[in-house]
Scaffold this active site. Structure first.
Site, mmCIF file in Angstrom:
data_model
loop_
_atom_site.group_PDB
_atom_site.id
_atom_site.type_symbol
_atom_site.label_atom_id
_atom_site.label_comp_id
_atom_site.label_asym_id
_atom_site.label_seq_id
_atom_site.Cartn_x
_atom_site.Cartn_y
_atom_site.Cartn_z
ATOM 1 C CE LYS A 168 94.459 64.250 58.130
ATOM 2 N NZ LYS A 168 93.284 63.923 58.948
ATOM 3 C CG ASP A 170 90.158 60.759 59.343
ATOM 4 O OD1 ASP A 170 90.880 60.034 60.059
ATOM 5 O OD2 ASP A 170 90.528 61.887 58.945
HETATM 6 P P1 NAP Z 1 88.841 72.397 61.551
HETATM 7 O O1 NAP Z 1 88.762 71.984 60.120
HETATM 8 O O2 NAP Z 1 89.733 73.529 61.933
HETATM 9 O O3 NAP Z 1 87.321 72.771 62.018
HETATM 10 C C1 NAP Z 1 87.088 73.316 63.299
HETATM 11 C C2 NAP Z 1 85.586 73.380 63.576
HETATM 12 O O4 NAP Z 1 85.410 73.890 64.916
HETATM 13 C C3 NAP Z 1 84.818 74.336 62.645
HETATM 14 O O5 NAP Z 1 83.524 73.816 62.418
HETATM 15 C C4 NAP Z 1 84.750 75.617 63.488
HETATM 16 O O6 NAP Z 1 83.657 76.469 63.184
HETATM 17 C C5 NAP Z 1 84.547 75.015 64.864
HETATM 18 N N1 NAP Z 1 84.884 75.986 65.918
HETATM 19 C C6 NAP Z 1 86.107 76.514 66.193
HETATM 20 N N2 NAP Z 1 86.015 77.401 67.215
HETATM 21 C C7 NAP Z 1 84.694 77.427 67.580
HETATM 22 C C8 NAP Z 1 83.955 78.145 68.574
HETATM 23 N N3 NAP Z 1 84.557 79.007 69.413
HETATM 24 N N4 NAP Z 1 82.628 77.905 68.686
HETATM 25 C C9 NAP Z 1 82.017 77.045 67.845
HETATM 26 N N5 NAP Z 1 82.654 76.334 66.876
HETATM 27 C C10 NAP Z 1 83.977 76.520 66.756
HETATM 28 O O7 NAP Z 1 89.266 71.186 62.495
HETATM 29 P P2 NAP Z 1 89.068 69.613 62.234
HETATM 30 O O8 NAP Z 1 90.241 69.069 61.535
HETATM 31 O O9 NAP Z 1 87.718 69.436 61.639
HETATM 32 O O10 NAP Z 1 89.124 69.033 63.749
HETATM 33 C C11 NAP Z 1 88.116 69.344 64.674
HETATM 34 C C12 NAP Z 1 88.295 68.531 65.961
HETATM 35 O O11 NAP Z 1 88.231 67.137 65.666
HETATM 36 C C13 NAP Z 1 89.648 68.750 66.648
HETATM 37 O O12 NAP Z 1 89.403 68.821 68.046
HETATM 38 C C14 NAP Z 1 90.428 67.491 66.333
HETATM 39 O O13 NAP Z 1 91.350 67.148 67.351
HETATM 40 C C15 NAP Z 1 89.318 66.445 66.261
HETATM 41 N N6 NAP Z 1 89.659 65.298 65.399
HETATM 42 C C16 NAP Z 1 89.682 64.045 65.963
HETATM 43 C C17 NAP Z 1 89.990 62.945 65.170
HETATM 44 C C18 NAP Z 1 90.031 61.566 65.778
HETATM 45 O O14 NAP Z 1 90.630 60.661 65.177
HETATM 46 N N7 NAP Z 1 89.416 61.352 66.919
HETATM 47 C C19 NAP Z 1 90.265 63.125 63.799
HETATM 48 C C20 NAP Z 1 90.207 64.414 63.254
HETATM 49 C C21 NAP Z 1 89.915 65.505 64.075
HETATM 50 P P3 NAP Z 1 83.845 77.724 62.173
HETATM 51 O O15 NAP Z 1 83.690 77.156 60.788
HETATM 52 O O16 NAP Z 1 82.752 78.641 62.557
HETATM 53 O O17 NAP Z 1 85.213 78.290 62.430
#
Ligand code: NAP
Length: 280
Positions: A71, A108
């Site tokens: 992406k 998104d």
């Molecule tokens: P990402 O870029 O890897 O970001 C992950 C986020 O989660 C960061 O803010 C991270 O904080 C936080 N995190 C991870 N472990 C944690 C913990 N133990 N305690 C507190 N915070 C924690 O992932 P992303 O792409 O943004 O996706 C995040 C979620 O959104 C996923 O579950 C994904 O499946 C979902 N999603 C859904 C859709 C949809 O269409 N519904 C679309 C996109 C994503 P740090 O910065 O501190 O590591």
């Protein structure tokens, strides 16, 4: 004799990509709308992304979706970006233009906002403070969507506070970083709470967040869709808050790409949701 209607090809590039639900969505709509075409999985290694994207017009593809890890890399490959993709800093939808050039979009934010409107058709972003938990890739789309809808105050909370501070600076003065230790207090008076972390996803711990300060009228959204009701949404529902899960965002984000490639705006339906749910 009338010519056959066009046969349109689209797909999703990722590495790995076999887990993607996008073919279920698009092929359902192709069938439902009686169109000729197919939407396929395109496993593309990171170092081959540019070659694969440049091959789209040669192979007769109308475009593609991009998923992990492509992406961000696609930003510098496509010929132009729409303003939303530029602001989010990621491309999830590529459209092949009539002259063979590529335009990068990000849908998104549209998907997220539509999922809120499905739950509450009269929802407005300027109803009061909004608290967003998480500052990863998905949070960028959520912030862009909320600001475009007229949000007046967004409190951004992330475990690694430097990321929230950086993102707040980038998105402007309506977004304020709040430290992780203040996360429960950041819910006071909020009209909307959004979890964009992976906490609460199948196989992960629940999000560590006390809801006591959150008004019971506040809409609570978790963009996770496995499970459909995360521990956060369960807790919110049990105290009387209206809730939204991530399935609507997943389905709605696919619609603008389909419209650009296949020429018709598809609609979500119970049959489609059942198909997607059956795939988990
Ligand atoms: P990402 O870029 O890897 O970001 C992950 C986020 O989660 C960061 O803010 C991270 O904080 C936080 N995190 C991870 N472990 C944690 C913990 N133990 N305690 C507190 N915070 C924690 O992932 P992303 O792409 O943004 O996706 C995040 C979620 O959104 C996923 O579950 C994904 O499946 C979902 N999603 C859904 C859709 C949809 O269409 N519904 C679309 C996109 C994503 P740090 O910065 O501190 O590591």
């Amino acid at each position: 004799m009338s010519a056959n209607p066009p046969y349109t090809l689209a797909g999703v590039m990722g590495w790995p990509v076999s887990h993607s639900r996008s073919p279920i969505l698009h092929n359902h709509w192709i069938g439902e709308l009686g169109l000729r075409g197919a939407y396929v999985l395109l496993p593309v290694q990171p170092e081959q992304l540019e070659t694969a994207l440049r091959a789209l017009p040669v192979l007769g593809f109308a475009g593609c979706n991009l998923t992990i890890p492509h992406k961000v890399a696609a930003l510098s490959i496509v010929n132009r970006l729409d303003s939303v993709a530029q602001r989010i800093g990621a491309v999830n939808t590529v459209v092949v233009e009539p002259d063979g050039t590529l335009t990068g979009h990000n849908t998104d934010a549209f998907g997220f906002i539509q999922s809120l409107l499905d739950a509450q058709p009269d929802w407005r972003a300027d109803r009061g403070p909004i608290t967003v938990i998480g500052a990863g890739g998905a949070a960028r789309a959520i912030l862009a969507g909320l600001l475009d809808q007229g949000a007046t105050e967004i409190r951004l909370v992330n475990r690694s506070s430097d990321k929230a501070t950086e993102m707040a600076l980038e998105f402007g003065s309506l977004v304020r970083a709040v430290s992780w230790s203040e996360r429960s207090e950041a819910l006071r008076g909020a009209s909307l709470l959004v979890n964009t972390t992976n906490q609460g996803m199948h196989g992960q711990e629940a999000l560590d967040l006390e809801l006591d300060a959150l008004p019971t009228a506040a809409l609570v959204c978790d963009i996770i869709y496995v499970p459909l009701e995360t521990p956060l949404l369960l807790k919110a529902r049990q105290r009387g808050n209206p809730t939204v899960n991530g399935l609507g965002m997943l389905i709605h984000q696919a619609r603008p790409g389909f419209k650009a490639w296949f020429g018709a705006m598809p609609q979500p339906s119970a049959a489609l949701m059942d198909k997607v749910l059956a795939s988990f």
